[in-house]
Design a protein around this motif. Structure first.
Motif, PDB file in Angstrom:
ATOM      1  N   VAL A 222     -19.819  17.836  -2.420  1.00  0.00           N
ATOM      2  CA  VAL A 222     -19.605  18.720  -3.660  1.00  0.00           C
ATOM      3  C   VAL A 222     -19.723  20.201  -3.455  1.00  0.00           C
ATOM      4  CG1 VAL A 222     -20.576  19.161  -6.073  1.00  0.00           C
ATOM      5  CG2 VAL A 222     -20.173  16.761  -5.095  1.00  0.00           C
ATOM      6  N   GLU A 223     -20.887  20.241  -2.527  1.00  0.00           N
ATOM      7  CA  GLU A 223     -21.166  21.983  -2.425  1.00  0.00           C
ATOM      8  C   GLU A 223     -19.912  22.591  -1.466  1.00  0.00           C
ATOM      9  OE1 GLU A 223     -24.765  22.555  -0.693  1.00  0.00           O
ATOM     10  OE2 GLU A 223     -24.651  24.608  -0.630  1.00  0.00           O
ATOM     11  N   ILE A 224     -19.455  21.817  -0.726  1.00  0.00           N
ATOM     12  CA  ILE A 224     -18.272  22.453   0.079  1.00  0.00           C
ATOM     13  C   ILE A 224     -16.921  22.385  -0.609  1.00  0.00           C
ATOM     14  CG2 ILE A 224     -16.704  21.862   1.894  1.00  0.00           C
ATOM     15  CD1 ILE A 224     -18.972  20.507   3.747  1.00  0.00           C
ATOM     16  N   LEU A 225     -16.662  21.452  -1.531  1.00  0.00           N
ATOM     17  CA  LEU A 225     -15.613  21.788  -2.144  1.00  0.00           C
ATOM     18  C   LEU A 225     -15.732  22.997  -3.269  1.00  0.00           C
ATOM     19  CD1 LEU A 225     -15.025  17.909  -3.198  1.00  0.00           C
ATOM     20  CD2 LEU A 225     -13.529  19.462  -1.866  1.00  0.00           C
ATOM     21  N   ALA A 226     -16.917  23.037  -3.942  1.00  0.00           N
ATOM     22  CA  ALA A 226     -17.310  23.915  -4.764  1.00  0.00           C
ATOM     23  C   ALA A 226     -16.948  25.555  -4.273  1.00  0.00           C
ATOM     24  CB  ALA A 226     -18.336  23.876  -5.584  1.00  0.00           C
TER      25      ALA A 226
ATOM     26  N   ARG B 138      -8.709  18.934 -14.188  1.00  0.00           N
ATOM     27  CA  ARG B 138      -8.156  18.121 -12.973  1.00  0.00           C
ATOM     28  C   ARG B 138      -8.957  18.344 -11.878  1.00  0.00           C
ATOM     29  NH1 ARG B 138      -1.863  19.595 -14.060  1.00  0.00           N
ATOM     30  NH2 ARG B 138      -1.553  18.281 -15.708  1.00  0.00           N
ATOM     31  N   ILE B 139      -9.484  19.614 -11.524  1.00  0.00           N
ATOM     32  CA  ILE B 139     -10.122  19.929 -10.399  1.00  0.00           C
ATOM     33  C   ILE B 139     -11.603  19.252 -10.767  1.00  0.00           C
ATOM     34  CG2 ILE B 139     -11.165  21.738  -9.111  1.00  0.00           C
ATOM     35  CD1 ILE B 139      -8.334  21.871  -8.957  1.00  0.00           C
ATOM     36  N   ALA B 140     -12.086  19.330 -11.651  1.00  0.00           N
ATOM     37  CA  ALA B 140     -13.331  18.643 -12.128  1.00  0.00           C
ATOM     38  C   ALA B 140     -13.304  17.320 -11.787  1.00  0.00           C
ATOM     39  CB  ALA B 140     -13.963  19.025 -13.505  1.00  0.00           C
ATOM     40  N   ARG B 141     -12.069  16.729 -12.182  1.00  0.00           N
ATOM     41  CA  ARG B 141     -12.119  14.997 -12.072  1.00  0.00           C
ATOM     42  C   ARG B 141     -12.067  14.746 -10.575  1.00  0.00           C
ATOM     43  NH1 ARG B 141      -7.228  14.281 -14.520  1.00  0.00           N
ATOM     44  NH2 ARG B 141      -8.213  14.971 -16.515  1.00  0.00           N
ATOM     45  N   ALA B 142     -11.224  15.717 -10.010  1.00  0.00           N
ATOM     46  CA  ALA B 142     -11.138  15.308  -8.453  1.00  0.00           C
ATOM     47  C   ALA B 142     -12.356  15.384  -7.648  1.00  0.00           C
ATOM     48  CB  ALA B 142      -9.959  16.543  -7.867  1.00  0.00           C
ATOM     49  N   ILE B 143     -13.189  16.262  -8.184  1.00  0.00           N
ATOM     50  CA  ILE B 143     -14.625  16.636  -7.483  1.00  0.00           C
ATOM     51  C   ILE B 143     -15.392  15.216  -7.656  1.00  0.00           C
ATOM     52  CG2 ILE B 143     -16.655  17.824  -7.726  1.00  0.00           C
ATOM     53  CD1 ILE B 143     -15.234  20.336  -7.926  1.00  0.00           C
TER      54      ILE B 143
ATOM     55  N   ALA C 143     -16.400   8.520  -4.416  1.00  0.00           N
ATOM     56  CA  ALA C 143     -15.926   7.954  -3.139  1.00  0.00           C
ATOM     57  C   ALA C 143     -17.419   7.783  -2.106  1.00  0.00           C
ATOM     58  CB  ALA C 143     -14.428   8.336  -2.528  1.00  0.00           C
ATOM     59  N   ALA C 144     -17.662   8.972  -2.011  1.00  0.00           N
ATOM     60  CA  ALA C 144     -18.814   9.136  -0.851  1.00  0.00           C
ATOM     61  C   ALA C 144     -19.933   8.273  -1.437  1.00  0.00           C
ATOM     62  CB  ALA C 144     -19.102  10.606  -0.892  1.00  0.00           C
ATOM     63  N   ALA C 145     -20.196   8.234  -2.632  1.00  0.00           N
ATOM     64  CA  ALA C 145     -21.214   7.278  -2.999  1.00  0.00           C
ATOM     65  C   ALA C 145     -21.155   5.897  -3.038  1.00  0.00           C
ATOM     66  CB  ALA C 145     -21.766   7.673  -4.608  1.00  0.00           C
ATOM     67  N   ALA C 146     -19.788   5.398  -3.027  1.00  0.00           N
ATOM     68  CA  ALA C 146     -19.509   4.159  -2.693  1.00  0.00           C
ATOM     69  C   ALA C 146     -19.928   3.190  -1.744  1.00  0.00           C
ATOM     70  CB  ALA C 146     -18.032   3.996  -3.089  1.00  0.00           C
ATOM     71  N   ARG C 147     -19.964   4.399  -0.693  1.00  0.00           N
ATOM     72  CA  ARG C 147     -20.361   3.926   0.859  1.00  0.00           C
ATOM     73  C   ARG C 147     -21.859   3.487   0.898  1.00  0.00           C
ATOM     74  NH1 ARG C 147     -18.617   7.229   5.516  1.00  0.00           N
ATOM     75  NH2 ARG C 147     -18.031   5.026   6.383  1.00  0.00           N
ATOM     76  N   GLN C 148     -22.668   4.238   0.045  1.00  0.00           N
ATOM     77  CA  GLN C 148     -24.102   3.808  -0.053  1.00  0.00           C
ATOM     78  C   GLN C 148     -24.406   2.955  -1.271  1.00  0.00           C
ATOM     79  OE1 GLN C 148     -25.841   7.646  -0.602  1.00  0.00           O
ATOM     80  NE2 GLN C 148     -25.223   8.259   1.605  1.00  0.00           N
ATOM     81  N   ARG C 149     -23.376   2.323  -1.872  1.00  0.00           N
ATOM     82  CA  ARG C 149     -23.691   1.329  -3.151  1.00  0.00           C
ATOM     83  C   ARG C 149     -24.358   2.335  -4.239  1.00  0.00           C
ATOM     84  NH1 ARG C 149     -21.811  -3.746  -1.553  1.00  0.00           N
ATOM     85  NH2 ARG C 149     -21.318  -3.941   0.818  1.00  0.00           N
ATOM     86  N   LYS C 150     -23.987   3.181  -4.507  1.00  0.00           N
ATOM     87  CA  LYS C 150     -24.626   4.092  -5.536  1.00  0.00           C
ATOM     88  C   LYS C 150     -23.697   4.516  -6.512  1.00  0.00           C
ATOM     89  CE  LYS C 150     -28.876   5.488  -3.559  1.00  0.00           C
ATOM     90  NZ  LYS C 150     -29.747   6.673  -3.390  1.00  0.00           N
ATOM     91  N   LYS C 151     -24.071   4.818  -7.832  1.00  0.00           N
ATOM     92  CA  LYS C 151     -22.999   5.320  -9.044  1.00  0.00           C
ATOM     93  C   LYS C 151     -23.675   6.912  -8.861  1.00  0.00           C
ATOM     94  CE  LYS C 151     -22.303   1.562 -11.830  1.00  0.00           C
ATOM     95  NZ  LYS C 151     -22.397   0.933 -13.181  1.00  0.00           N
ATOM     96  N   VAL C 152     -22.520   7.796  -9.138  1.00  0.00           N
ATOM     97  CA  VAL C 152     -22.913   8.997  -9.080  1.00  0.00           C
ATOM     98  C   VAL C 152     -22.200   9.720 -10.183  1.00  0.00           C
ATOM     99  CG1 VAL C 152     -20.851   9.747  -7.687  1.00  0.00           C
ATOM    100  CG2 VAL C 152     -22.813  11.243  -7.498  1.00  0.00           C
ATOM    101  N   THR C 153     -22.825  10.752 -10.770  1.00  0.00           N
ATOM    102  CA  THR C 153     -22.682  11.572 -11.904  1.00  0.00           C
ATOM    103  C   THR C 153     -22.272  12.964 -11.574  1.00  0.00           C
ATOM    104  OG1 THR C 153     -23.413  10.001 -13.460  1.00  0.00           O
ATOM    105  CG2 THR C 153     -22.751  12.018 -14.486  1.00  0.00           C
ATOM    106  N   VAL C 154     -21.579  13.760 -11.726  1.00  0.00           N
ATOM    107  CA  VAL C 154     -21.309  15.088 -11.633  1.00  0.00           C
ATOM    108  C   VAL C 154     -21.387  16.134 -12.781  1.00  0.00           C
ATOM    109  CG1 VAL C 154     -20.052  16.861 -10.039  1.00  0.00           C
ATOM    110  CG2 VAL C 154     -20.254  14.633  -9.284  1.00  0.00           C
ATOM    111  N   GLU C 155     -22.435  16.919 -12.884  1.00  0.00           N
ATOM    112  CA  GLU C 155     -22.127  17.650 -13.857  1.00  0.00           C
ATOM    113  C   GLU C 155     -21.950  18.905 -13.681  1.00  0.00           C
ATOM    114  OE1 GLU C 155     -25.694  17.160 -16.514  1.00  0.00           O
ATOM    115  OE2 GLU C 155     -25.253  15.283 -17.096  1.00  0.00           O
ATOM    116  N   ILE C 156     -21.256  19.676 -14.364  1.00  0.00           N
ATOM    117  CA  ILE C 156     -20.794  21.192 -14.038  1.00  0.00           C
ATOM    118  C   ILE C 156     -21.577  22.104 -15.098  1.00  0.00           C
ATOM    119  CG2 ILE C 156     -19.116  22.830 -13.557  1.00  0.00           C
ATOM    120  CD1 ILE C 156     -17.268  20.685 -12.816  1.00  0.00           C
ATOM    121  N   VAL C 157     -22.442  22.724 -14.488  1.00  0.00           N
ATOM    122  CA  VAL C 157     -23.528  23.335 -15.419  1.00  0.00           C
ATOM    123  C   VAL C 157     -23.081  25.034 -15.639  1.00  0.00           C
ATOM    124  CG1 VAL C 157     -25.678  23.980 -16.132  1.00  0.00           C
ATOM    125  CG2 VAL C 157     -25.270  21.686 -15.182  1.00  0.00           C
TER     126      VAL C 157
END
Length: 75
Positions: free
Chosen positions: A5-9, A50-55, A61-75
């Motif tokens: 997320v940091e690299i993309l942002a 669209r960009i937020a949705r892509a992030i 997808a990265a979290a699925a490898r660790q079998r976790k759910k992730v929520t991204v909030e843009i503050v």
């Protein structure tokens, strides 16, 4: 996940030094808070979100490898 997320942002904004990512982990999920400069908020959100949705999709997808759910909030 946090690094992705940091690299993309940082690649999207004009002021990459003002990007901060905070990750709060729980047992099976995690919350990623993305903070950017107010001038760059539109660039991270994108047209109709669209960009937020892509992030969020890449983070999920990265979290699925660790079998976790992730929520991204843009503050």
């Amino acid at each position: 996940m946090k690094e992705v997320v940091e690299i993309l942002a940082k690649a999207l904004v004009d002021q990459p030094d003002k990007v901060s990512v905070n990750m709060i982990e729980k047992e099976k999920s995690c919350l990623i808070e993305l903070k950017v400069a107010p001038e760059d908020m539109g660039k991270v959100i994108g047209k109709q979100g669209r960009i937020a949705r892509a992030i969020r999709t890449v983070a999920k997808a990265a979290a699925a490898r660790q079998r976790k759910k992730v929520t991204v909030e843009i503050v």
